[in-house]
Design a protein around this motif. Structure first.
Motif, PDB file in Angstrom:
ATOM      1  N   GLU A   1     -22.582  -9.734  79.965  1.00 55.76           N
ATOM      2  CA  GLU A   1     -21.977 -10.872  79.294  1.00 55.76           C
ATOM      3  C   GLU A   1     -20.964 -10.359  78.278  1.00 55.76           C
ATOM      4  O   GLU A   1     -21.276  -9.495  77.462  1.00 55.76           O
ATOM      5  CB  GLU A   1     -23.047 -11.705  78.588  1.00 55.76           C
ATOM      6  N   ALA A   2     -19.753 -10.891  78.354  1.00 57.71           N
ATOM      7  CA  ALA A   2     -18.705 -10.524  77.412  1.00 57.71           C
ATOM      8  C   ALA A   2     -17.863 -11.755  77.135  1.00 57.71           C
ATOM      9  O   ALA A   2     -17.634 -12.574  78.031  1.00 57.71           O
ATOM     10  CB  ALA A   2     -17.833  -9.410  77.977  1.00 57.71           C
ATOM     11  N   SER A   3     -17.430 -11.905  75.895  1.00 56.46           N
ATOM     12  CA  SER A   3     -16.613 -13.068  75.556  1.00 56.46           C
ATOM     13  C   SER A   3     -15.746 -12.761  74.347  1.00 56.46           C
ATOM     14  O   SER A   3     -16.006 -11.839  73.583  1.00 56.46           O
ATOM     15  CB  SER A   3     -17.494 -14.283  75.268  1.00 56.46           C
ATOM     16  N   ASP A   4     -14.706 -13.550  74.215  1.00 54.86           N
ATOM     17  CA  ASP A   4     -13.866 -13.518  73.035  1.00 54.86           C
ATOM     18  C   ASP A   4     -13.596 -14.964  72.639  1.00 54.86           C
ATOM     19  O   ASP A   4     -14.304 -15.870  73.081  1.00 54.86           O
ATOM     20  CB  ASP A   4     -12.591 -12.695  73.252  1.00 54.86           C
ATOM     21  N   ARG A   5     -12.578 -15.180  71.843  1.00 54.46           N
ATOM     22  CA  ARG A   5     -12.332 -16.541  71.357  1.00 54.46           C
ATOM     23  C   ARG A   5     -11.906 -17.506  72.445  1.00 54.46           C
ATOM     24  O   ARG A   5     -12.089 -18.706  72.302  1.00 54.46           O
ATOM     25  CB  ARG A   5     -11.304 -16.526  70.232  1.00 54.46           C
TER      26      ARG A   5
ATOM     27  N   LEU B   1     -12.282 -19.773  80.892  1.00 51.42           N
ATOM     28  CA  LEU B   1     -11.110 -19.552  80.057  1.00 51.42           C
ATOM     29  C   LEU B   1     -10.719 -20.891  79.471  1.00 51.42           C
ATOM     30  O   LEU B   1     -10.384 -21.825  80.219  1.00 51.42           O
ATOM     31  CB  LEU B   1      -9.950 -18.952  80.851  1.00 51.42           C
ATOM     32  N   ASP B   2     -10.797 -21.006  78.159  1.00 52.11           N
ATOM     33  CA  ASP B   2     -10.564 -22.267  77.452  1.00 52.11           C
ATOM     34  C   ASP B   2     -11.475 -23.340  78.038  1.00 52.11           C
ATOM     35  O   ASP B   2     -12.683 -23.189  78.010  1.00 52.11           O
ATOM     36  CB  ASP B   2      -9.082 -22.650  77.505  1.00 52.11           C
TER      37      ASP B   2
ATOM     38  N   ARG C   1      -7.613  -5.290  75.660  1.00 49.83           N
ATOM     39  CA  ARG C   1      -7.914  -6.316  76.665  1.00 49.83           C
ATOM     40  C   ARG C   1      -8.534  -5.680  77.900  1.00 49.83           C
ATOM     41  O   ARG C   1      -7.904  -4.911  78.599  1.00 49.83           O
ATOM     42  CB  ARG C   1      -6.665  -7.093  77.043  1.00 49.83           C
ATOM     43  N   TYR C   2      -9.780  -6.060  78.163  1.00 50.40           N
ATOM     44  CA  TYR C   2     -10.547  -5.574  79.306  1.00 50.40           C
ATOM     45  C   TYR C   2     -10.393  -6.612  80.414  1.00 50.40           C
ATOM     46  O   TYR C   2     -10.669  -7.793  80.215  1.00 50.40           O
ATOM     47  CB  TYR C   2     -12.007  -5.444  78.873  1.00 50.40           C
ATOM     48  N   THR C   3      -9.938  -6.199  81.571  1.00 48.87           N
ATOM     49  CA  THR C   3      -9.679  -7.125  82.674  1.00 48.87           C
ATOM     50  C   THR C   3     -10.735  -6.977  83.752  1.00 48.87           C
ATOM     51  O   THR C   3     -11.023  -5.863  84.194  1.00 48.87           O
ATOM     52  CB  THR C   3      -8.290  -6.867  83.290  1.00 48.87           C
TER      53      THR C   3
ATOM     54  N   PRO D   1      -8.597 -13.133  88.076  1.00 53.65           N
ATOM     55  CA  PRO D   1      -8.693 -12.188  86.950  1.00 53.65           C
ATOM     56  C   PRO D   1      -9.003 -12.916  85.642  1.00 53.65           C
ATOM     57  O   PRO D   1      -8.667 -14.093  85.466  1.00 53.65           O
ATOM     58  CB  PRO D   1      -7.286 -11.585  86.900  1.00 53.65           C
ATOM     59  N   ILE D   2      -9.663 -12.213  84.754  1.00 51.55           N
ATOM     60  CA  ILE D   2      -9.903 -12.733  83.409  1.00 51.55           C
ATOM     61  C   ILE D   2      -9.830 -11.561  82.438  1.00 51.55           C
ATOM     62  O   ILE D   2     -10.279 -10.457  82.756  1.00 51.55           O
ATOM     63  CB  ILE D   2     -11.250 -13.475  83.316  1.00 51.55           C
ATOM     64  N   GLU D   3      -9.218 -11.801  81.291  1.00 48.73           N
ATOM     65  CA  GLU D   3      -9.077 -10.758  80.277  1.00 48.73           C
ATOM     66  C   GLU D   3      -9.943 -11.103  79.079  1.00 48.73           C
ATOM     67  O   GLU D   3      -9.905 -12.230  78.582  1.00 48.73           O
ATOM     68  CB  GLU D   3      -7.631 -10.632  79.824  1.00 48.73           C
TER      69      GLU D   3
END
Length: 175
Positions: free
Chosen positions: A75-79, A94-95, A119-121, A133-135
């Motif tokens: 599990e990884a996340s940012d804003r 994403l959003d 940024r990890y893709t 893809p997701i960053e």
């Protein structure tokens, strides 16, 4: 000769007049619109009555929670972005957009760490040659190594990489 007061042209219908008009999905606005709210109110009242009757007749069923087996989870996340990979599959968000892939819908998962930046893709590839893809923006570059280890553990546990060559070798070994 008769003269009419007012316009003799019909009101415009369609996308030129109403940007929300989609042919086949909505009916064009016509003169019957004045009586439509009354019909809608009656229909709505009937629908509400039917729903309340259904609720009183049948008790609500308890939702069945899927118990997670003891296994690795990534599990990884940012804003803005979030990725979760576990026994169910991979979920990307994403959003306000999200998608979910079961393990049998995934052809490959690719990770990419940038040479510079944070940024990890992660890219999910499907068998029908589509990719998603997701960053994720890491707090520090040291997170990349940890994330690589976690995603590898999840892939080793849940992802079954069956290539045609591997299947042929298995069938040759079995008489």
């Amino acid at each position: 000769m008769e003269q009419r007061i007012g316009s003799s042209s019909q009101p415009l219908e369609g996308a030129g007049f109403d940007p929300a008009y989609i042919p086949g999905l909505t009916s064009p606005v016509s003169g019957e619109a004045e009586s439509a709210p009354e019909k809608a109110e009656v229909t709505t009242e009937k629908a509400v009555e039917e729903r309340t009757e259904e609720r009183t007749e049948e008790p609500a069923e308890e939702p069945v929670e899927d118990e997670a087996p003891d296994g690795p989870v990534f599990e990884a996340s940012d804003r803005r972005a979030r990725i979760v990979a576990d026994h169910q599959g991979v979920r990307l968000a994403l959003d306000d957009q999200s998608c979910e892939f079961r393990w049998d819908e995934i052809g490959a998962i690719e990770t990419e760490t940038p040479r510079f930046g944070r940024r990890y893709t992660i890219t999910v590839h499907t068998p029908d040659r589509r990719w998603y893809p997701i960053e994720i923006e890491a707090k520090s570059r040291s997170s990349f190594e940890e994330w690589d280890e976690q995603i590898d553990a999840v892939l080793d546990a849940y992802f079954e990489d069956e290539t045609p060559q591997a299947e042929e070798e298995e069938s040759e070994e079995t008489p």
